[in-house]
Enzyme design. Sequence first.
Site, PDB file in Angstrom:
ATOM      1  N   ARG A   8       7.787   5.833  -3.637  1.00 44.57           N
ATOM      2  CA  ARG A   8       6.359   5.865  -3.284  1.00 44.57           C
ATOM      3  C   ARG A   8       5.882   7.288  -3.511  1.00 44.57           C
ATOM      4  NH1 ARG A   8       3.271   3.316   1.807  1.00 44.57           N
ATOM      5  NH2 ARG A   8       3.712   1.500   0.517  1.00 44.57           N
ATOM      6  N   ARG A  59       6.024  -0.512   6.624  1.00 38.07           N
ATOM      7  CA  ARG A  59       6.508  -1.793   6.130  1.00 38.07           C
ATOM      8  C   ARG A  59       7.369  -1.684   4.883  1.00 38.07           C
ATOM      9  NH1 ARG A  59       2.509  -2.448   9.123  1.00 38.07           N
ATOM     10  NH2 ARG A  59       1.847  -0.558   8.085  1.00 38.07           N
TER      11      ARG A  59
HETATM   12  N1   CP Z   1       1.609  -2.588   2.993  1.00 36.69           N
HETATM   13  C1   CP Z   1       2.183  -1.367   2.947  1.00 36.69           C
HETATM   14  O1   CP Z   1       2.438  -0.807   1.872  1.00 36.69           O
HETATM   15  O2   CP Z   1       2.435  -0.813   4.169  1.00 36.69           O
HETATM   16  P1   CP Z   1       3.141   0.577   4.428  1.00 36.69           P
HETATM   17  O3   CP Z   1       2.215   1.653   3.885  1.00 36.69           O
HETATM   18  O4   CP Z   1       3.360   0.668   5.892  1.00 36.69           O
HETATM   19  O5   CP Z   1       4.426   0.590   3.637  1.00 36.69           O
END
Ligand code: CP
Length: 298
Positions: free
Chosen positions: A100, A50
Amino acid sequence: MYHIISIRDFERSDLDYLLDRAQEFDTGNYRPGMLDDKLVALLFFEPSTRTRMSFATAMARLGGKSISVDSVEASSIVKGETLADTIRVISSYVDAIVLRHPKEGAARLASEFATVPIINAGDGAGQHPSQTLLDLYTIRQSMPVDGIDVGLLGDLRYGRTAHSLALALSLYGVTLHTIAPGGLEMPANIALELRERGMEVVEHPNVEEAIRELDVLYVTRIQRERFPDSASYYNVASSYRITTDLLDGVKERLMILHPLPRAGEIDPAVDRTPYARYFEQARNGVPVRMALLHEVMR
Ligand code: CP
């Protein structure tokens, strides 16, 4: 320079401003091509569906472009390069960096070496501020955030979305109900900080005790990847699950949210109830991230 690192860096007025901007993007009230000369780097040293794809979508919808690194293995970090050097170099290529990283504090560290804005897309068990904005945005679509009762269920120890959201909700006079398996409670320093911010925090032994009081139930998965070993994970795995039976007698306006991915915490039968709002929540990542990207690069 405008970094997005931690919800602690925001006043309520900043959050409200960004949510209002997101609504403008959501309703098409923006000039296409606003970022058409801009380039963002998506540095994802942990898996994501996401966050990475909604940032890429948001950038594309604003006319900008994105480049990405999708794993440590695909970067020169495997050769021993530091995060600081990586950030210094990528800063010279792009107009903003979305990061991230598995280590708490990595985004803050990156912001000290970056010459372009850093957006924290999740730093270990630390924070996930853009997720929090889309969580608030989703709540605000149905009810004012002020003074509501919000339940946080699941891994409140390692769950960065829960940490960020709790801190943000403390700016809105929310009563927080925490429900966590043994050993996965909200870290004491965050619980203390919430109370020092004037928040009422009520701990519950199980979701059954709390659910009828709630306006929002925010479910999180157990963050298996942050456990020191698989035995400690299996001690708490499958210790809670939202089923349709649990929803008898809940408030009519109850919203069930989940940052996703889910891993068994919500029975798919719940998806067909009016309470399930997690797919809409994920969809809201695009306008919220359009607002963030525009804000840091305008
Ligand atoms: N909510 C969220 O951070 O999903 P992902 O890990 O898929 O980015």
